[in-house]
Design an enzyme around this catalytic site. Structure first.
Site, PDB file in Angstrom:
ATOM      1  N   HIS A 148     -10.728   2.562  -5.881  1.00  0.00           N
ATOM      2  CA  HIS A 148      -9.373   2.032  -6.092  1.00  0.00           C
ATOM      3  C   HIS A 148      -9.317   0.780  -6.977  1.00  0.00           C
ATOM      4  O   HIS A 148      -8.630  -0.204  -6.645  1.00  0.00           O
ATOM      5  CB  HIS A 148      -8.717   1.747  -4.742  1.00  0.00           C
ATOM      6  N   HIS A 223      -0.225   4.484  -3.089  1.00  0.00           N
ATOM      7  CA  HIS A 223      -1.030   4.749  -1.893  1.00  0.00           C
ATOM      8  C   HIS A 223      -0.215   4.586  -0.601  1.00  0.00           C
ATOM      9  O   HIS A 223      -0.745   4.097   0.407  1.00  0.00           O
ATOM     10  CB  HIS A 223      -2.236   3.796  -1.892  1.00  0.00           C
ATOM     11  N   GLU A 354      -1.845  11.068  -2.516  1.00  0.00           N
ATOM     12  CA  GLU A 354      -1.958  10.269  -3.734  1.00  0.00           C
ATOM     13  C   GLU A 354      -2.119  11.196  -4.928  1.00  0.00           C
ATOM     14  O   GLU A 354      -3.158  11.820  -5.107  1.00  0.00           O
ATOM     15  CB  GLU A 354      -3.176   9.343  -3.632  1.00  0.00           C
TER      16      GLU A 354
END
Ligand code: BGC
Length: 389
Positions: A148, A223, A354
């Site tokens: 991420h 997210h 996502e």
């Protein structure tokens, strides 16, 4: 003669040093800000203070409301969706996203609640990748892998307000962020923007754009953790899920794709027809945390996912132009986080969907490309549509 020789020498040195000089990269500039709150009928877009970061940066909350009473609250800290109130079949509103009431919660450790994730959402194996033969080393923040966007990803920075108001599409807010060349190890200055639009017909659209001044990789997503029965209101195992994907990317123990895209048919991974999330979760080690290969193939906006929560009647559809979607069932939630309205988030209290390019694409030449070149525009869209039955 002596003086002429000196002049020639000085000129030669000047020419050599000029030609050796590295061309200065001009960072991509963000457009001018003209924040303004406007209202049309009941549809509105307003701004209020959400606090300050420890280093004194002002953080705001943008409140988008439509005529059905849907309200999305978004902050410029991490571009986070702080809350999303949606009616059930009787018109009662509930906040369907997990998170915190106050900025403080988001400033601490949390698993990306509601955040914009970038520069590269999900994992990059061994925290490195190659572009044109050059190896780029990234932060290894998930064992040996990169997750991420790194230690300080797009979820932890203060975005700039570009625009807020009501336009022909709905109530909107546009945020921007310039990620510097070398930030978290990625090449190129990347100018990004995200527009959240809440439409009259109950859609929350998220549009992402990015441009670079050096070849780089980009994969942006949101997210948010959802519970369509209301945040903190039990687990999500009873939600009925459909994913328009015949395949998923098989992963190793570090959740890095092996390169194999496996058929879901006849396995607990199969959501091609509506199944409750909990019906086969016990057969999936650790719970769902997988990238589905969408049948649409990406490129044009298409229905990817439908989720129905039977007690409230709430339905969320996700339409996207991305080739994949990470289905994650909050496997690492363990009751240690106290969220909004004092609710404690236990395992499987929220799910994430996502929309994305496949994990580790920078190291997988057979996956759809995530490379962005100077002069190209990264422009993608994901639309969440809400209704009830
Ligand atoms: C990942 C999970 C991770 C979660 C929170 C998801 O996108 O796939 O493995 O635990 O994000 O960080």
């Amino acid at each position: 003669m002596k003086a002429r020789a000196w002049i020639m020498l000085v000129l030669a040195v000047a020419v050599i040093s000029m030609s050796g000089c590295k061309k200065k990269e001009t960072p991509v500039k963000a457009p001018e800000v003209k924040p303004e709150a406007k209202e049309i009928g009941q549809m509105s877009a307003n701004k209020e203070s959400f606090g300050k970061t420890p280093d004194g940066k002002q953080v705001d909350l943008y409140i988008l409301t439509n005529n059905s009473g849907i309200t999305a609250k978004i902050t410029n800290f991490g571009g986070i969706v702080v809350s999303l109130e949606v009616p059930d079949r009787d018109g009662n509103l509930a906040d369907i996203t997990l998170g915190f009431d106050k900025l403080d919660g988001y400033l601490g450790e949390h698993p990306y609640f509601g955040a914009i994730v970038g520069r590269y959402a999900n994992r990059i194996g061994k925290a490195e990748f190659k572009l044109d033969g050059k190896v780029y080393k990234l932060a290894a923040n998930n064992d040996e892998n990169h997750l991420h966007g790194g230690i300080k990803g797009f979820d932890k920075v203060v975005w700039r307000l570009e625009d807020i108001g009501v336009n022909a599409e709905g109530a909107m807010v546009k945020l921007s962020y310039i990620s510097q060349d070398g930030e978290e190890g990625y090449p190129g200055n990347l100018a990004c923007s995200v527009i959240y639009t809440l439409t009259e017909d109950d859609k929350l659209k998220i549009s992402y754009e990015a441009e670079t001044d050096k070849k780089t990789v980009v994969n942006l997503t949101n997210h948010a953790y959802y519970n369509l029965a209301g945040q903190g209101n039990g687990d999500i195992l009873g939600h009925e899920l459909t994913i328009n994907a015949d395949k998923y990317t098989v992963v190793d123990e570090g959740l890095i794709p092996t390169g194999e895209n496996r058929n879901v048919k006849g396995t607990p991974m199969d959501f091609t027809t509506a199944m409750t999330i909990g019906s086969r979760i016990a057969q999936v080690e650790g719970g769902y945390d997988h990238n589905y290969v969408l049948n649409s193939g990406g490129g044009t906006l298409a229905l990817a996912v439908k989720v129905h929560e039977p007690t409230s009647g709430r339905i969320m559809e996700i339409h996207t132009d991305q080739p994949g979607v990470q289905f994650y069932t909050g496997n690492f939630l363990d009751g240690s986080i106290k969220g909004k309205a004092g609710k404690v988030y236990q395992k499987h209290y929220g799910f994430c969907l996502e929309t994305q390019h496949f994990p580790d694409s920078p190291n997988k030449p057979d996956f759809p490309s995530v490379v962005l070149n100077p002069g190209q525009k990264y422009a993608t869209q994901t639309v969440h549509r809400f209704y009830t039955k």
